[in-house]
Design a protein around this motif. Structure first.
Motif, PDB file in Angstrom:
ATOM      1  N   PHE A 151      -4.833  46.701  32.169  1.00 41.44           N
ATOM      2  CA  PHE A 151      -5.384  47.532  31.088  1.00 41.44           C
ATOM      3  C   PHE A 151      -6.710  48.155  31.520  1.00 41.44           C
ATOM      4  O   PHE A 151      -6.998  49.303  31.184  1.00 41.44           O
ATOM      5  N   ALA A 152      -7.501  47.427  32.283  1.00 41.60           N
ATOM      6  CA  ALA A 152      -8.776  47.949  32.774  1.00 41.60           C
ATOM      7  C   ALA A 152      -8.567  49.125  33.735  1.00 41.60           C
ATOM      8  O   ALA A 152      -9.451  49.964  33.902  1.00 41.60           O
ATOM      9  N   GLN A 153      -7.372  49.192  34.337  1.00 38.38           N
ATOM     10  CA  GLN A 153      -7.046  50.274  35.269  1.00 38.38           C
ATOM     11  C   GLN A 153      -6.308  51.420  34.585  1.00 38.38           C
ATOM     12  O   GLN A 153      -5.866  52.355  35.244  1.00 38.38           O
ATOM     13  N   GLY A 154      -6.124  51.328  33.263  1.00 35.36           N
ATOM     14  CA  GLY A 154      -5.472  52.413  32.530  1.00 35.36           C
ATOM     15  C   GLY A 154      -4.017  52.168  32.172  1.00 35.36           C
ATOM     16  O   GLY A 154      -3.308  53.101  31.785  1.00 35.36           O
TER      17      GLY A 154
ATOM     18  N   LEU B 277       5.634  40.498  42.731  1.00 33.79           N
ATOM     19  CA  LEU B 277       5.023  41.466  41.819  1.00 33.79           C
ATOM     20  C   LEU B 277       3.505  41.368  41.812  1.00 33.79           C
ATOM     21  O   LEU B 277       2.818  42.328  41.459  1.00 33.79           O
ATOM     22  N   GLY B 278       2.980  40.208  42.171  1.00 32.65           N
ATOM     23  CA  GLY B 278       1.530  40.029  42.228  1.00 32.65           C
ATOM     24  C   GLY B 278       0.861  40.388  40.922  1.00 32.65           C
ATOM     25  O   GLY B 278       1.250  39.902  39.864  1.00 32.65           O
ATOM     26  N   GLN B 279      -0.131  41.275  40.969  1.00 30.62           N
ATOM     27  CA  GLN B 279      -0.890  41.636  39.767  1.00 30.62           C
ATOM     28  C   GLN B 279      -0.044  42.387  38.745  1.00 30.62           C
ATOM     29  O   GLN B 279      -0.454  42.547  37.600  1.00 30.62           O
ATOM     30  N   PHE B 280       1.134  42.855  39.130  1.00 24.43           N
ATOM     31  CA  PHE B 280       1.994  43.581  38.197  1.00 24.43           C
ATOM     32  C   PHE B 280       2.908  42.656  37.402  1.00 24.43           C
ATOM     33  O   PHE B 280       3.549  43.093  36.450  1.00 24.43           O
ATOM     34  N   TRP B 281       2.994  41.381  37.783  1.00 17.80           N
ATOM     35  CA  TRP B 281       3.879  40.459  37.053  1.00 17.80           C
ATOM     36  C   TRP B 281       3.309  40.202  35.671  1.00 17.80           C
ATOM     37  O   TRP B 281       2.110  39.979  35.505  1.00 17.80           O
ATOM     38  N   ASN B 282       4.189  40.243  34.679  1.00 17.89           N
ATOM     39  CA  ASN B 282       3.759  39.992  33.320  1.00 17.89           C
ATOM     40  C   ASN B 282       4.954  39.611  32.459  1.00 17.89           C
ATOM     41  O   ASN B 282       6.089  39.899  32.817  1.00 17.89           O
ATOM     42  N   THR B 283       4.674  38.999  31.333  1.00 20.22           N
ATOM     43  CA  THR B 283       5.732  38.691  30.374  1.00 20.22           C
ATOM     44  C   THR B 283       5.977  39.871  29.442  1.00 20.22           C
ATOM     45  O   THR B 283       6.969  39.911  28.735  1.00 20.22           O
ATOM     46  N   LYS B 284       5.048  40.814  29.448  1.00 15.68           N
ATOM     47  CA  LYS B 284       5.184  42.034  28.657  1.00 15.68           C
ATOM     48  C   LYS B 284       5.573  43.176  29.581  1.00 15.68           C
ATOM     49  O   LYS B 284       5.476  43.057  30.802  1.00 15.68           O
ATOM     50  N   ILE B 285       5.990  44.276  28.979  1.00 14.20           N
ATOM     51  CA  ILE B 285       6.260  45.480  29.771  1.00 14.20           C
ATOM     52  C   ILE B 285       4.962  46.281  29.785  1.00 14.20           C
ATOM     53  O   ILE B 285       4.599  46.922  28.803  1.00 14.20           O
ATOM     54  N   ILE B 286       4.257  46.191  30.895  1.00 13.77           N
ATOM     55  CA  ILE B 286       2.979  46.891  31.038  1.00 13.77           C
ATOM     56  C   ILE B 286       3.124  47.867  32.201  1.00 13.77           C
ATOM     57  O   ILE B 286       3.485  47.487  33.313  1.00 13.77           O
ATOM     58  N   ILE B 287       2.843  49.114  31.897  1.00 14.89           N
ATOM     59  CA  ILE B 287       3.033  50.191  32.859  1.00 14.89           C
ATOM     60  C   ILE B 287       1.676  50.729  33.308  1.00 14.89           C
ATOM     61  O   ILE B 287       0.826  51.054  32.481  1.00 14.89           O
ATOM     62  N   LEU B 288       1.497  50.821  34.612  1.00 14.86           N
ATOM     63  CA  LEU B 288       0.298  51.414  35.188  1.00 14.86           C
ATOM     64  C   LEU B 288       0.703  52.756  35.794  1.00 14.86           C
ATOM     65  O   LEU B 288       1.345  52.791  36.853  1.00 14.86           O
TER      66      LEU B 288
END
Length: 173
Positions: A29-32, A91-102
């Motif tokens: 989220f801090a990266q947009g 996935l590293g920093q992209f792994w999440n339980t939510k669908i978060i798109i950068l």
């Protein structure tokens, strides 16, 4: 006793994963980044929490014991856990339980994602089946396999659409 040890370890693993997901979420989220599919997320949390409640209830109420094929199921479960860790680390920093798109980031296509589009979902499906079967909780296995399948019918298309719109991701579906 074995039931409580295994389930306690799995629940502890899930709680650690939630902490990792929260950390990754803040960073993204801090990266947009932005979240997609937030409306179904509470239902997914309820499904996964209810799974453990149902598993406990069925094993304790019906006094289930370990399955005759427990050793085989347990070895498969351990392999599935190794695959789960492989997914998470790939996935590293992209792994999440939510669908978060950068926006602007590339879709990860390494590790198990090189072979299958959604390996973590396959792993969750296997866990929802294997854990109850290890302890003869057949009702929990059946009900939550079906509920999870229904959830994935909502979640995967939302994730695919979001990835296509935000990246150069091409779907084979």
């Amino acid at each position: 006793m074995l039931f409580f040890v295994i389930i306690s370890l799995v629940i502890a693993q899930r709680l650690i994963e939630v902490l990792i997901a929260k950390r990754n979420e803040k960073r993204m989220f801090a990266q947009g980044a932005y979240e997609v599919g937030a409306s179904h997320y509470p239902y997914m949390l309820a499904l996964h929490s209810s799974f453990f409640v149902s598993l406990f209830a069925e094993v304790l109420y019906f006094e289930r014991s370990i399955s005759l094929i427990f050793p085989v199921l347990f070895v498969i479960f351990l392999i599935v856990q190794a695959l789960r860790i492989w997914c998470l680390t790939s996935l590293g920093q992209f792994w999440n339980t939510k669908i978060i798109i950068l926006p602007g980031s590339n879709v990860i296509k390494t590790g198990p994602y090189r072979f299958i589009r959604h390996p973590n979902y396959v792993i969750v499906c296997m866990e929802i089946l294997l854990l109850p079967l290890m302890f003869q909780a057949y009702l929990t296995a059946l009900v939550f396999t079906c509920l999870n399948f229904a959830m994935l019918l909502v979640r995967i298309p939302q994730e695919e659409k979001a990835l296509r719109e935000a990246t150069d991701y091409k779907s084979d579906f």
